[in-house]
Design a protein around this motif. Sequence first.
Motif, PDB file in Angstrom:
ATOM      1  N   ASP A 108       1.331  -8.743  -5.604  1.00  0.00           N
ATOM      2  CA  ASP A 108       0.953  -9.848  -4.704  1.00  0.00           C
ATOM      3  C   ASP A 108      -0.357  -9.638  -3.921  1.00  0.00           C
ATOM      4  OD1 ASP A 108       1.989  -7.895  -3.075  1.00  0.00           O
ATOM      5  OD2 ASP A 108       3.486  -9.146  -2.094  1.00  0.00           O
ATOM      6  N   ARG A 131      -9.755  -5.471 -15.631  1.00  0.00           N
ATOM      7  CA  ARG A 131     -11.136  -5.433 -16.130  1.00  0.00           C
ATOM      8  C   ARG A 131     -11.486  -4.088 -16.728  1.00  0.00           C
ATOM      9  NH1 ARG A 131     -13.767  -7.307 -10.692  1.00  0.00           N
ATOM     10  NH2 ARG A 131     -11.760  -6.555  -9.935  1.00  0.00           N
ATOM     11  N   ILE A 145      -7.956   2.650  -4.246  1.00  0.00           N
ATOM     12  CA  ILE A 145      -8.006   3.788  -5.163  1.00  0.00           C
ATOM     13  C   ILE A 145      -9.209   3.719  -6.118  1.00  0.00           C
ATOM     14  CG2 ILE A 145      -6.554   2.817  -7.036  1.00  0.00           C
ATOM     15  CD1 ILE A 145      -6.466   6.423  -5.680  1.00  0.00           C
ATOM     16  N   ASP A 146      -9.803   2.549  -6.267  1.00  0.00           N
ATOM     17  CA  ASP A 146     -10.866   2.459  -7.270  1.00  0.00           C
ATOM     18  C   ASP A 146     -12.234   2.915  -6.757  1.00  0.00           C
ATOM     19  OD1 ASP A 146     -11.449   0.345  -5.620  1.00  0.00           O
ATOM     20  OD2 ASP A 146     -11.196  -1.220  -7.136  1.00  0.00           O
ATOM     21  N   GLU A 157      -2.462 -14.266  -4.589  1.00  0.00           N
ATOM     22  CA  GLU A 157      -2.628 -12.952  -3.961  1.00  0.00           C
ATOM     23  C   GLU A 157      -2.902 -13.072  -2.461  1.00  0.00           C
ATOM     24  OE1 GLU A 157      -4.259 -10.010  -7.402  1.00  0.00           O
ATOM     25  OE2 GLU A 157      -5.790 -11.044  -6.225  1.00  0.00           O
ATOM     26  N   GLY A 171      -5.768  -3.363 -12.767  1.00  0.00           N
ATOM     27  CA  GLY A 171      -6.945  -2.786 -13.424  1.00  0.00           C
ATOM     28  C   GLY A 171      -7.304  -3.495 -14.717  1.00  0.00           C
ATOM     29  N   ALA A 208      -4.394   1.572  -1.466  1.00  0.00           N
ATOM     30  CA  ALA A 208      -3.882   0.513  -2.347  1.00  0.00           C
ATOM     31  C   ALA A 208      -4.124   0.921  -3.795  1.00  0.00           C
ATOM     32  CB  ALA A 208      -4.592  -0.803  -2.043  1.00  0.00           C
ATOM     33  N   ALA A 209      -3.034   1.103  -4.516  1.00  0.00           N
ATOM     34  CA  ALA A 209      -3.154   1.536  -5.918  1.00  0.00           C
ATOM     35  C   ALA A 209      -2.159   0.770  -6.786  1.00  0.00           C
ATOM     36  CB  ALA A 209      -2.898   3.042  -6.005  1.00  0.00           C
ATOM     37  N   GLY A 210      -1.942  -0.482  -6.409  1.00  0.00           N
ATOM     38  CA  GLY A 210      -0.942  -1.266  -7.145  1.00  0.00           C
ATOM     39  C   GLY A 210      -1.560  -2.282  -8.088  1.00  0.00           C
ATOM     40  N   MET A 215       0.227   2.810  -2.093  1.00  0.00           N
ATOM     41  CA  MET A 215       0.903   1.551  -2.438  1.00  0.00           C
ATOM     42  C   MET A 215       0.869   1.357  -3.952  1.00  0.00           C
ATOM     43  SD  MET A 215       0.526  -2.318  -1.086  1.00  0.00           S
ATOM     44  CE  MET A 215      -1.015  -2.770  -1.883  1.00  0.00           C
TER      45      MET A 215
HETATM   46  P1  UTP Z   1      -9.029  -5.407  -7.469  1.00  0.00           P
HETATM   47  O1  UTP Z   1      -8.862  -6.742  -6.879  1.00  0.00           O
HETATM   48  O2  UTP Z   1     -10.396  -4.988  -7.837  1.00  0.00           O
HETATM   49  O3  UTP Z   1      -8.048  -5.301  -8.708  1.00  0.00           O
HETATM   50  O4  UTP Z   1      -8.359  -4.386  -6.484  1.00  0.00           O
HETATM   51  P2  UTP Z   1      -7.834  -4.161  -9.788  1.00  0.00           P
HETATM   52  O5  UTP Z   1      -6.378  -4.080 -10.046  1.00  0.00           O
HETATM   53  O6  UTP Z   1      -8.451  -2.846  -9.395  1.00  0.00           O
HETATM   54  O7  UTP Z   1      -8.603  -4.688 -11.044  1.00  0.00           O
HETATM   55  P3  UTP Z   1      -8.575  -6.089 -11.839  1.00  0.00           P
HETATM   56  O8  UTP Z   1      -9.010  -7.162 -10.874  1.00  0.00           O
HETATM   57  O9  UTP Z   1      -7.166  -6.303 -12.362  1.00  0.00           O
HETATM   58  O10 UTP Z   1      -9.562  -5.852 -12.924  1.00  0.00           O
HETATM   59  C1  UTP Z   1      -9.034  -3.611  -5.537  1.00  0.00           C
HETATM   60  C2  UTP Z   1      -8.071  -2.521  -5.097  1.00  0.00           C
HETATM   61  O11 UTP Z   1      -6.883  -3.079  -4.559  1.00  0.00           O
HETATM   62  C3  UTP Z   1      -5.743  -2.589  -5.238  1.00  0.00           C
HETATM   63  C4  UTP Z   1      -6.245  -2.082  -6.576  1.00  0.00           C
HETATM   64  O12 UTP Z   1      -5.378  -1.079  -7.081  1.00  0.00           O
HETATM   65  C5  UTP Z   1      -7.627  -1.567  -6.226  1.00  0.00           C
HETATM   66  O13 UTP Z   1      -7.548  -0.275  -5.688  1.00  0.00           O
HETATM   67  N1  UTP Z   1      -4.773  -3.684  -5.416  1.00  0.00           N
HETATM   68  C6  UTP Z   1      -5.168  -4.881  -5.893  1.00  0.00           C
HETATM   69  C7  UTP Z   1      -3.469  -3.429  -5.105  1.00  0.00           C
HETATM   70  O14 UTP Z   1      -3.094  -2.317  -4.669  1.00  0.00           O
HETATM   71  N2  UTP Z   1      -2.570  -4.438  -5.290  1.00  0.00           N
HETATM   72  C8  UTP Z   1      -2.914  -5.645  -5.759  1.00  0.00           C
HETATM   73  O15 UTP Z   1      -2.036  -6.526  -5.882  1.00  0.00           O
HETATM   74  C9  UTP Z   1      -4.248  -5.873  -6.052  1.00  0.00           C
END
Ligand code: UTP
Length: 476
Positions: free
Chosen positions: A214, A116, A245-246, A373, A114, A109-111, A160
């Motif tokens: 979403d 924060r 991905i994080d 979400e 980010g 999941a990389a959608g 993703m």
């Molecule tokens: P987080 O909920 O921590 O969100 O997602 P984020 O995008 O990394 O950071 P914030 O909350 O905006 O600061 C955890 C993982 O799920 C993926 C993110 O890319 C991350 O790898 N994710 C989250 C998605 O792929 N899609 C989404 O809609 C939400």
Amino acid sequence: MEKLQREIFEQFEQYGQEQVFCFWNELNDDERFSLCRQAARIDIGRLAGIIDTLLKKKASEVLPPIAVPYVPASYIGLPLDETSRCRWEDAYHLGEEILNAGRVAILTAAGGQGTRLGFEGPKGTFAVTPVKGKSLFQIFAEKVRFAEKRYGNPIHWFIMTSDRTHNETIEFFGKNNSFGLSNIHFIKQGSLAAVTAEGKIMLEDKWHIAMHPDGHGGAFKAFVNSGANAMLAGQGVDVVSYCQIDNPLAPIIDPYFIGFHEKNHAQISSRMILKAYPEEKVGVFCSIYGHSAVVEYSDLPVELAIKRDPNGALRFKTGNAGIHLFNRDFFGSLGTEMNGFLLPLHAARKKIPTIDGNGNPVDPETPNGIKFEIFIFDASQFAERSIIVEGNRREIFSPIKNSFGLDSPETCRQDQVRLFSKWLVAAGSDIPIDAKGLPPFNIEISPLFADNERDFLAKWSLLEKRPAISAGSYVA
Ligand code: UTP
């Protein structure tokens, strides 16, 4: 076009969302076209339903809160004695058989936005490793390459993306020749409109609706709609290894975990780590009426979050590491039109860049709107068979969420160096280490060399000439 415009206006008006077009008279033709196109893509009836369900319940319709009988979920713990060591070893060999048979695909999941971290661009492109400054995408790519070589099979890797990250992600992989991989697939998740607390769709600027991906649970639909599910079914791939991905430490191909998943005929298997402290912002695995579920940290009553057992351990200590294995059929079933809507949407208050009544940008310091979400882990509520397997936190979990402080690039750098040092010490190296397990310098081990201690020790022991480890050492 005018007819279409009128229809869209009427629809939005019917659902009390006409404010979306409040700057219409100030827009040029291109801007009007762009706004209409975006509005036409929103399923306004569905959104109205979501708003009604999650935000607008009248007091008389809200059920009085009931005390949910949370019970800590049971899990397969780390091997601490001979019997469990044998169980883990058996799982490892079973996992290797499945990998050798080419039955596993990866979905990352990389959608996410980010928000924060505050980094412009997809988080996957963010540089994180201590010596080489490799991006998160590169680390994962190297893990996949390592596994392909080790198991002698091409491995499908689904990344993703979302409207926010799709083009830049593809461009990044293009620029880097896909890091030498040829089975990467980019699958885009859906988007939803952000709304105010009153349920009014928000604008990002005068001709853009504030949209957001979403949720990671968008993966189910993306997986089916992109054709991934059908393609893998045709190739006999029946395990989907999901990670985010994080977290660069995520073991995306882990024979132990895969073996336990197979042995238990699980539809979903989840990796848990012990919570670092009671209020840590991770979901907790619970059993509710005998059914496994992840309870978000914000939903777990604080008195439970801090509760301790007589031995002093946290009662609800099983943190969700965001690492899961899915039976592919089960994964696909949650992404079909009929079943996809089983998964609940969650409303979260977030900071949403928007505009004020005069069209001036507003960059809020506190949450000003709501995002809806779907959560990947809600799948466990729909599974008949699920398991939870413990992972050593230091080895599998170091997410990058914030720009500084907890779960930041700095803590992640330290966690990587600490882990690499641990492997080297286990291999007999005499690098100096302080009480926190850290050497006084940065080192790095490429996933192309090894991605875990077991493989590292095996490979290191075979080296004819072992490199001396000092400041800036890079083992590849
Ligand atoms: P987080 O909920 O921590 O969100 O997602 P984020 O995008 O990394 O950071 P914030 O909350 O905006 O600061 C955890 C993982 O799920 C993926 C993110 O890319 C991350 O790898 N994710 C989250 C998605 O792929 N899609 C989404 O809609 C939400």
